[in-house]
Design a protein around this motif. Structure first.
Motif, PDB file in Angstrom:
ATOM      1  N   GLY A 647     -35.490  59.684  18.952  1.00  0.00           N
ATOM      2  CA  GLY A 647     -35.191  58.989  17.704  1.00  0.00           C
ATOM      3  C   GLY A 647     -33.951  58.126  17.820  1.00  0.00           C
ATOM      4  O   GLY A 647     -33.918  56.997  17.314  1.00  0.00           O
ATOM      5  N   PHE A 648     -32.919  58.655  18.499  1.00  0.00           N
ATOM      6  CA  PHE A 648     -31.699  57.870  18.710  1.00  0.00           C
ATOM      7  C   PHE A 648     -32.015  56.580  19.462  1.00  0.00           C
ATOM      8  O   PHE A 648     -31.597  55.478  19.057  1.00  0.00           O
ATOM      9  N   TYR A 649     -32.745  56.714  20.565  1.00  0.00           N
ATOM     10  CA  TYR A 649     -33.035  55.526  21.385  1.00  0.00           C
ATOM     11  C   TYR A 649     -33.958  54.545  20.663  1.00  0.00           C
ATOM     12  O   TYR A 649     -33.812  53.321  20.807  1.00  0.00           O
ATOM     13  N   GLU A 650     -34.907  55.056  19.877  1.00  0.00           N
ATOM     14  CA  GLU A 650     -35.800  54.161  19.129  1.00  0.00           C
ATOM     15  C   GLU A 650     -35.014  53.352  18.104  1.00  0.00           C
ATOM     16  O   GLU A 650     -35.244  52.148  17.933  1.00  0.00           O
ATOM     17  N   LEU A 651     -34.096  53.988  17.422  1.00  0.00           N
ATOM     18  CA  LEU A 651     -33.266  53.265  16.441  1.00  0.00           C
ATOM     19  C   LEU A 651     -32.317  52.292  17.136  1.00  0.00           C
ATOM     20  O   LEU A 651     -32.048  51.201  16.624  1.00  0.00           O
ATOM     21  N   LEU A 652     -31.795  52.697  18.311  1.00  0.00           N
ATOM     22  CA  LEU A 652     -30.939  51.787  19.077  1.00  0.00           C
ATOM     23  C   LEU A 652     -31.712  50.535  19.487  1.00  0.00           C
ATOM     24  O   LEU A 652     -31.229  49.401  19.325  1.00  0.00           O
ATOM     25  N   LEU A 653     -32.921  50.734  20.028  1.00  0.00           N
ATOM     26  CA  LEU A 653     -33.752  49.595  20.435  1.00  0.00           C
ATOM     27  C   LEU A 653     -34.120  48.718  19.237  1.00  0.00           C
ATOM     28  O   LEU A 653     -34.149  47.479  19.348  1.00  0.00           O
ATOM     29  N   HIS A 654     -34.389  49.342  18.111  1.00  0.00           N
ATOM     30  CA  HIS A 654     -34.711  48.575  16.901  1.00  0.00           C
ATOM     31  C   HIS A 654     -33.524  47.712  16.481  1.00  0.00           C
ATOM     32  O   HIS A 654     -33.692  46.540  16.098  1.00  0.00           O
ATOM     33  N   GLY A 655     -32.310  48.281  16.574  1.00  0.00           N
ATOM     34  CA  GLY A 655     -31.125  47.506  16.245  1.00  0.00           C
ATOM     35  C   GLY A 655     -30.945  46.327  17.183  1.00  0.00           C
ATOM     36  O   GLY A 655     -30.603  45.208  16.751  1.00  0.00           O
ATOM     37  N   LEU A 656     -31.180  46.531  18.482  1.00  0.00           N
ATOM     38  CA  LEU A 656     -31.056  45.448  19.459  1.00  0.00           C
ATOM     39  C   LEU A 656     -32.063  44.335  19.175  1.00  0.00           C
ATOM     40  O   LEU A 656     -31.723  43.139  19.199  1.00  0.00           O
ATOM     41  N   ARG A 657     -33.296  44.731  18.917  1.00  0.00           N
ATOM     42  CA  ARG A 657     -34.351  43.735  18.682  1.00  0.00           C
ATOM     43  C   ARG A 657     -34.174  43.008  17.356  1.00  0.00           C
ATOM     44  O   ARG A 657     -34.591  41.856  17.220  1.00  0.00           O
ATOM     45  N   SER A 658     -33.556  43.687  16.400  1.00  0.00           N
ATOM     46  CA  SER A 658     -33.333  43.049  15.098  1.00  0.00           C
ATOM     47  C   SER A 658     -32.203  42.029  15.162  1.00  0.00           C
ATOM     48  O   SER A 658     -32.278  40.963  14.550  1.00  0.00           O
ATOM     49  N   LEU A 659     -31.138  42.340  15.912  1.00  0.00           N
ATOM     50  CA  LEU A 659     -29.975  41.446  15.962  1.00  0.00           C
ATOM     51  C   LEU A 659     -30.175  40.282  16.931  1.00  0.00           C
ATOM     52  O   LEU A 659     -29.612  39.204  16.725  1.00  0.00           O
ATOM     53  N   ASP A 660     -30.929  40.484  18.001  1.00  0.00           N
ATOM     54  CA  ASP A 660     -31.159  39.393  18.959  1.00  0.00           C
ATOM     55  C   ASP A 660     -32.556  39.528  19.558  1.00  0.00           C
ATOM     56  O   ASP A 660     -32.724  39.906  20.722  1.00  0.00           O
ATOM     57  N   PRO A 661     -33.586  39.183  18.768  1.00  0.00           N
ATOM     58  CA  PRO A 661     -34.960  39.357  19.249  1.00  0.00           C
ATOM     59  C   PRO A 661     -35.287  38.501  20.468  1.00  0.00           C
ATOM     60  O   PRO A 661     -36.045  38.926  21.341  1.00  0.00           O
TER      61      PRO A 661
END
Length: 909
Positions: A647-661
């Motif tokens: 869950g931590f890594y999924e949210l981290l990846l989501h944050g990365l993709r949201s800020l700089d897709p």
């Protein structure tokens, strides 16, 4: 009345006493039923007599009005009889189950308290007694209380004047109703007694059927942890599983051959299945056969051939090779091993390293991994009994401790067999490095004659204090002042055989070892006679093995190889084995930049997202983001929960993709676990080889700054990190490792290993990012001083408003640091400060240096900076929030982490 009761009780006791030991179950049952019948007779007589005596003594009851209360008293007598019957039944059942006489019976009948019932206590009866005893105690207490209440009631009736007879009648009725509920239980107890008597024959037969099995299996071990667990296992699970593991390491001595064969045959005869775990990977970790895995496997095949020739019953024996089985079930096995590592301190695991014959001070990282894997073997093989030597006891007990830590109810039974003494003085264990300390299975007749002829053989205890090496500690659990290896051989290799008779010169025969030892110590058997008979018997045991390795071509070839290797000097071999991810990695031959994601925690910080983005932007070539999910599990991060870590890594990846897709489309994301499972054998072999070369001191230096080496998991994760780098950067491509301070020392450990292996050392680029904590170190709770990916708009505004932001202070200013981190993600890479015209109007900053200069000169006030920062943060997080809201998986991840945080808060309370 008391005398009559005593006579009846004595008759019942004599009936039970007449059942001699060994009587059939039917006789035992008849005695129990007879005793119960006597209790039925005794109960109303005793109770009525006591009550009537009390009533008559008062005199008031019989003054002409007895008829009115006669019916009430009769009903009371019946009720009391029922209640009292149950009170008698309870100690009767105790008598049947435990084989003891209740104290009440001793008091009433005058029977001596030390006498005991001759009905045997069986395991089945004892277990049922334990299960039901709590209820019976409560009922017995209640029955006595009811009886006392009724006696008080009758006494009250007898004492009441006639004018208050109405109240006396009510008292009787009230007392009668109080016992009604107890009567139902009493009748149920009586029915249960009848069923117990009817089935006692069957129970006795079951107990007799399992008793010999328990005795046979128990005879294998010098110690058993624990005997009640072993007895229950043998009774409840006829096809129990035993396990033993062995390292293929050259020659097999007689303890491994003959003694092990006898023990295995005992276990299989009792119905068990025996699994031999051929620990080739473990031998590699322990540098056996020079660390050559091919030679190790050849020796393993040789061991199997020896056991076949020795007479081991192979119908219920299975040989499993650790390297093959672990590779086939890598996820299950290594998941278990990593969880075990997370449960123990380094100090606890180091105590187990005696299993490798190593001193704690000279241990390598691989030798810390060894006991953790051996502990995992037990659960991987679903072993019910760990049937290994006493020298393996510590690691087997580690498995039982793990059950406590992990909340597992069923623990493995530890059945530790004796370690045969070495043939020389003071040798608590045979040594393969000293050929004259043991009899080996392929020894020639003259070798056996020479070795036993020169063996240490005292007939009286001698001082062993100076001859006992440190490594011999814990090799025996039975005190033996004599420590005579010849007697030890006779006891464990000869008399362990069923029906064995030991004969000495002159034709005298001994059926027990104790008689042999007594006569030898008494001088009735000389040392030469003892050794002569022992030599003859040992050669007879080895003869089938010699014949097998002479007549069977495959066995002959194996022996020739093993023998030739003994003549060689086997140097420690280090070969390059690594997990190759070339087929997974994209970008062809382009430069490879590997960014290691931050370690998981209960909070997904926005600062972590921005830090990873900054490293990805600064990297060149093919960019890979490496997520160490298995390492995090081993360290117990985020509670060691797979759901929380993922869950931590999924949210981290989501944050990365949201800020700089756009950037993230060019980044290849690799999960550690998924990558390892593409080639688990190569990966873990590389980890083991790394551990063989890596001392604990090197691990200590590789830890992040400020950490101390306390946990076994830290050792495992460190060598896993080297395995990760080998998999990612061990190929021909130029590689750069991008990291923060947390991974810096671990990357240097990997670089040192690359140099030792003659590989191209990857470049290490470590950058420190500004601290984005909103308060000074040590101030505030972590959740309140960090902007989290899951924060709502109101949470962000509240945290920013409370942030430390002293006017003119740019040395430590979290809002200014946040603006610097956010600038690359903002529209047009511009930070706008909204101000009223009276205060100078809006400000737009494209460079952090200008903003810092304005803040230092106080041209920019905290009251203007904070609201603008809060607005910028909420704007940047809008896509993150929308994505979480729209994704069921992300919402689930958020809930898992929230639940974990809540559990931590409860623990603190």
């Amino acid at each position: 009345m008391r005398a009559t009761c005593r006579d009846l009780l004595r008759s019942g006791w004599q009936a039970v006493e007449s059942v001699a030991p060994g009587s059939d179950a039917a006789a035992c049952s008849r005695a129990v039923v007879l005793a119960l019948d006597l209790a039925v007779v005794i109960s109303p007589a005793l109770t009525a007599g006591r009550m009537m005596t009390t009533a008559a003594a008062s005199g008031a009851f019989w003054r002409g009005r007895g008829r009115r209360f006669g019916g009430v008293l009769a009903r009371l007598q019946y009720s009391v009889r029922e209640a009292y019957l149950v009170a008698i039944w309870v100690p009767l059942q105790w008598c049947e189950w435990s084989g003891t006489v209740p104290l009440q019976w001793c008091e009433w009948s005058g029977i001596p308290g030390e006498q005991t019932c001759l009905i045997p206590l069986t395991a089945v009866r004892a277990e049922r007694m334990r299960q039901s005893l709590t209820f019976y105690r409560l009922w017995l207490r209640a029955a006595w209380a009811v009886q006392q209440n009724l006696q008080d009631t009758v006494h009250g009736i007898a004492s009441e004047p006639f004018a208050k007879s109405g109240r006396a009648h009510a008292m009787c009725e009230q007392a009668k109703h109080r016992v009604y509920k107890a009567l139902a239980t009493g009748r149920a107890c009586r029915r249960l007694t009848a069923r117990r008597a009817a089935t006692s024959a069957e129970e006795t037969a079951d107990d007799a059927g399992s008793s010999w099995k328990y005795d046979l299996v128990r005879s294998v071990g010098e110690e058993c942890q624990t005997e009640p667990e072993l007895r229950k296992l043998v009774e409840k699970k006829p096809d129990f599983v035993c396990y033993d593991g062995f390292e293929p390491s050259g020659r097999m001595h007689i303890a491994q051959g003959v003694f092990k064969c006898v023990n295995v045959n005992k276990c299989t005869k009792a119905g068990g299945k025996f699994i031999f775990w051929v620990a080739d990977w473990f031998a590699l970790m322990n540098d056996k056969m020079g660390g050559d895995i091919d030679k190790i496997r050849t020796v393993g095949e040789y061991f199997v051939e020896v056991w076949k020739a020795t007479g081991m019953d192979m119908s219920r024996v299975e040989f499993l090779w650790s390297s093959e089985e672990i590779s086939k079930h890598a996820e299950q096995y290594w998941g278990q091993a990593l969880h075990i590592a997370s449960c123990f301190t380094l100090a606890r695991v180091k105590k187990c390293c005696q299993i490798m014959g190593r001193d704690e001070d000279s241990l390598t990282a691989a030798q810390i991994l060894y006991p953790l894997m051996q502990c995992a073997d037990i659960f991987f093989l679903k072993a019910d009994i760990c049937q290994l030597g006493v020298d393996q006891r510590k690691v087997n007990m580690l498995a039982r401790d793990y059950c406590d830590a992990a909340g597992r109810k069923l623990k493995p039974v530890i059945l530790s067999h004796h370690m045969l003494y070495g043939l020389k003085k003071g040798q608590a264990k045979m040594s393969k490095s000293d050929p004259d300390s043991a009899i080996f299975m392929e020894d020639a007749v003259e070798d056996v004659v020479r070795k036993i002829g020169g063996a240490y053989c005292p007939s009286a205890p001698e001082d062993m204090a100076t001859s006992q090496p440190k490594s011999s500690e814990g090799m025996s659990l039975v005190e033996d002042d004599l420590m005579n290896p010849c007697l030890d051989y006779i006891r464990y290799t000869l008399f362990s055989q069923e029906g064995y008779v030991f004969k000495v010169a002159g034709g005298k025969a001994y059926e027990t070892f104790e008689d042999v030892k007594q006569d030898f110590m008494g001088g009735h058997i000389s040392e030469s006679e003892l050794k002569e008979s022992l030599t003859k018997e040992v050669n007879a045991l080895l003869e089938p093995v010699r014949r097998h390795f002479t007549e069977d071509e495959h066995a002959k070839e194996l022996l020739a190889k093993v023998t030739s290797w003994r003549k060689e000097t086997l140097e420690k071999k280090s070969s390059l084995v690594r997990l190759s991810l070339d087929s997974l990695l994209e970008g062809g031959d382009a430069k490879l930049s590997v960014i290691f994601a931050p370690a998981p925690s209960e909070y997904v910080r926005l600062s972590d997202v921005l830090e990873v983005l900054e490293r990805l932007r600064s990297a060149s070539g093919q960019r890979v983001l490496w997520l160490q999910d298995w390492s995090a599990r081993c360290l117990g991060l985020a509670g060691g929960s797979v759901d929380c870590i993922n869950g931590f890594y999924e949210l981290l990846l989501h944050g990365l993709r949201s800020l700089d897709p756009q950037l993230m489309e060019e980044v290849q994301v690799l999960w550690q676990k998924q990558a390892i499972l593409t080639g688990p054998s190569d990966y873990w072999t590389s980890v083991i080889n790394t551990g063989r070369e890596c001392s604990l001191e090197a691990i200590r230096k590789a830890l992040p700054e400020g950490e101390t080496l306390d946990s076994a998991s830290q050792v495992v994760v460190a060598i896993m990190h080297v395995g990760d780098v080998l998999a990612l950067a061990g190929g021909k491509r130029e590689a750069v490792l991008c990291c923060g301070p947390h991974h810096r020392n671990l990357h240097h450990l990997a670089a040192e290993h690359f140099e030792q292996m003659g590989l191209q050392v990857p470049k290490i680029e470590c950058t420190d990012m500004p601290m984005l904590r909103l308060q000074s170190p040590g101030d505030g709770l972590e959740a309140d001083t960090q902007i989290l990916v899951t924060d709502k708009e109101m949470d962000v505004n509240r945290k920013v408003k409370k942030a430390f932001c002293e006017p003119g202070n740019v040395e430590f200013n979290p809002p200014v640091a946040w603006v610097e981190a956010l600038l690359p993600t903002l529209p047009e890479k511009q930070f706008v400060v909204k101000r009223k015209e009276a205060n100078g109007g809006d400000l737009a900053y494209e460079e952090i240096a200008v903003l810092t200069e304005d803040f230092a000169s106080e041209a920019l006030h905290p009251g203007d900076l904070k609201p603008s920062l809060g607005k910028a943060l909420n704007s940047a997080m809008a896509d993150i929030r929308a994505g979480i809201k729209a994704s069921g998986d992300l919402k689930k991840a958020e809930k898992k982490l929230a639940a974990y945080i809540k559990s931590l808060q409860k623990k603190k309370k």
